[in-house]
Scaffold this motif. Structure first.
Motif, PDB file in Angstrom:
ATOM      1  N   GLU A   1      -3.044   7.789 -10.988  1.00  0.00           N
ATOM      2  CA  GLU A   1      -3.667   7.776  -9.667  1.00  0.00           C
ATOM      3  C   GLU A   1      -4.553   6.540  -9.503  1.00  0.00           C
ATOM      4  O   GLU A   1      -4.480   5.838  -8.499  1.00  0.00           O
ATOM      5  CB  GLU A   1      -4.484   9.045  -9.449  1.00  0.00           C
TER       6      GLU A   1
ATOM      7  N   ARG B   1      -4.220   3.291  -6.953  1.00  0.00           N
ATOM      8  CA  ARG B   1      -5.318   2.866  -6.074  1.00  0.00           C
ATOM      9  C   ARG B   1      -5.628   1.380  -6.265  1.00  0.00           C
ATOM     10  O   ARG B   1      -5.882   0.663  -5.311  1.00  0.00           O
ATOM     11  CB  ARG B   1      -6.573   3.688  -6.336  1.00  0.00           C
TER      12      ARG B   1
ATOM     13  N   GLY C   1      -3.700   1.047   0.605  1.00  0.00           N
ATOM     14  CA  GLY C   1      -2.974   2.291   0.796  1.00  0.00           C
ATOM     15  C   GLY C   1      -3.795   3.530   0.522  1.00  0.00           C
ATOM     16  O   GLY C   1      -4.963   3.459   0.154  1.00  0.00           O
ATOM     17  N   GLU C   2      -3.152   4.659   0.732  1.00  0.00           N
ATOM     18  CA  GLU C   2      -3.717   5.966   0.414  1.00  0.00           C
ATOM     19  C   GLU C   2      -2.959   6.514  -0.784  1.00  0.00           C
ATOM     20  O   GLU C   2      -1.747   6.320  -0.887  1.00  0.00           O
ATOM     21  CB  GLU C   2      -3.512   6.952   1.568  1.00  0.00           C
TER      22      GLU C   2
ATOM     23  N   ALA D   1      -1.995  10.062  -2.653  1.00  0.00           N
ATOM     24  CA  ALA D   1      -1.979  11.515  -2.502  1.00  0.00           C
ATOM     25  C   ALA D   1      -1.118  12.099  -3.615  1.00  0.00           C
ATOM     26  O   ALA D   1      -0.221  11.435  -4.136  1.00  0.00           O
ATOM     27  CB  ALA D   1      -1.409  11.906  -1.143  1.00  0.00           C
TER      28      ALA D   1
ATOM     29  N   ALA E   1       1.458   6.396  -3.775  1.00  0.00           N
ATOM     30  CA  ALA E   1       0.702   5.506  -2.890  1.00  0.00           C
ATOM     31  C   ALA E   1       1.504   5.292  -1.613  1.00  0.00           C
ATOM     32  O   ALA E   1       2.704   5.044  -1.660  1.00  0.00           O
ATOM     33  CB  ALA E   1       0.433   4.169  -3.572  1.00  0.00           C
ATOM     34  N   ARG E   2       0.804   5.397  -0.471  1.00  0.00           N
ATOM     35  CA  ARG E   2       1.426   5.136   0.826  1.00  0.00           C
ATOM     36  C   ARG E   2       0.631   4.049   1.532  1.00  0.00           C
ATOM     37  O   ARG E   2      -0.572   4.180   1.721  1.00  0.00           O
ATOM     38  CB  ARG E   2       1.450   6.385   1.693  1.00  0.00           C
TER      39      ARG E   2
ATOM     40  N   GLU F   1       1.013   9.482  13.708  1.00  0.00           N
ATOM     41  CA  GLU F   1       0.741  10.542  12.740  1.00  0.00           C
ATOM     42  C   GLU F   1       1.874  11.565  12.559  1.00  0.00           C
ATOM     43  O   GLU F   1       2.193  11.903  11.426  1.00  0.00           O
ATOM     44  CB  GLU F   1      -0.569  11.259  13.070  1.00  0.00           C
TER      45      GLU F   1
ATOM     46  N   ASP G   1       6.097  11.696   4.919  1.00  0.00           N
ATOM     47  CA  ASP G   1       5.405  12.206   3.724  1.00  0.00           C
ATOM     48  C   ASP G   1       6.191  13.381   3.147  1.00  0.00           C
ATOM     49  O   ASP G   1       6.401  13.466   1.933  1.00  0.00           O
ATOM     50  CB  ASP G   1       3.987  12.677   4.061  1.00  0.00           C
TER      51      ASP G   1
END
Length: 135
Positions: free
Chosen positions: A13, A17, A23-24, A26, A34-35, A81, A88
């Motif tokens: 993780e 990052r 990115g995000e 999750a 990573a997105r 969104e 996702d």
């Protein structure tokens, strides 16, 4: 280098990052993903304004030796969104299978380059894109 250090410590993780700071990260079924999302304004052939959402998903394969890169471009959208949520969920359904005959995977390009594009961010060299050599 910081992504490599985190990966060497087993912190996938944190490695994601650091490799993809824009990115995000999750947790999905396969672990951390990573997105990176980007909204781009453009124009159609007739000059009308068009908004395109570009998504990149960076998914470590189960042995953490490589990344699966999935890119999605969604043109002419009113709201990002719902589409981001849809993709996702689609990417969360990815299942990694062993290659037929075992290990039939080859590196795509040199040093992680695919079609002349180098991987984004501080990506460990072992996370170079791959492709299957048999179906």
């Amino acid at each position: 280098m910081t992504a490599r250090d985190a990966l060497a410590d087993g912190d996938v993780e944190q490695a994601l990052r650091r490799a993809f700071p824009a990115g995000e990260v999750a947790t999905q079924r396969n672990g951390p993903v990573a997105r990176v999302a980007e909204m781009v304004r453009g124009a159609t052939e007739d000059g009308a304004e068009m908004l395109t959402m570009r998504l990149e998903y960076h998914i470590p394969v189960p042995d953490r030796s490589r990344l699966l890169l999935a890119r999605v471009n969604v043109p002419n959208i009113p709201s990002a969104e719902p589409f981001a949520t849809l993709f996702d969920e689609i990417l969360d359904s990815v299942t990694f299978l062993d290659a037929p005959g075992g290990g039939a995977v080859e590196e795509a390009g040199a040093a992680g380059e695919v079609d002349g594009e180098a991987p984004a961010g501080d990506v460990p060299a072992s996370w170079a894109p791959v492709r299957e050599t048999s179906r």
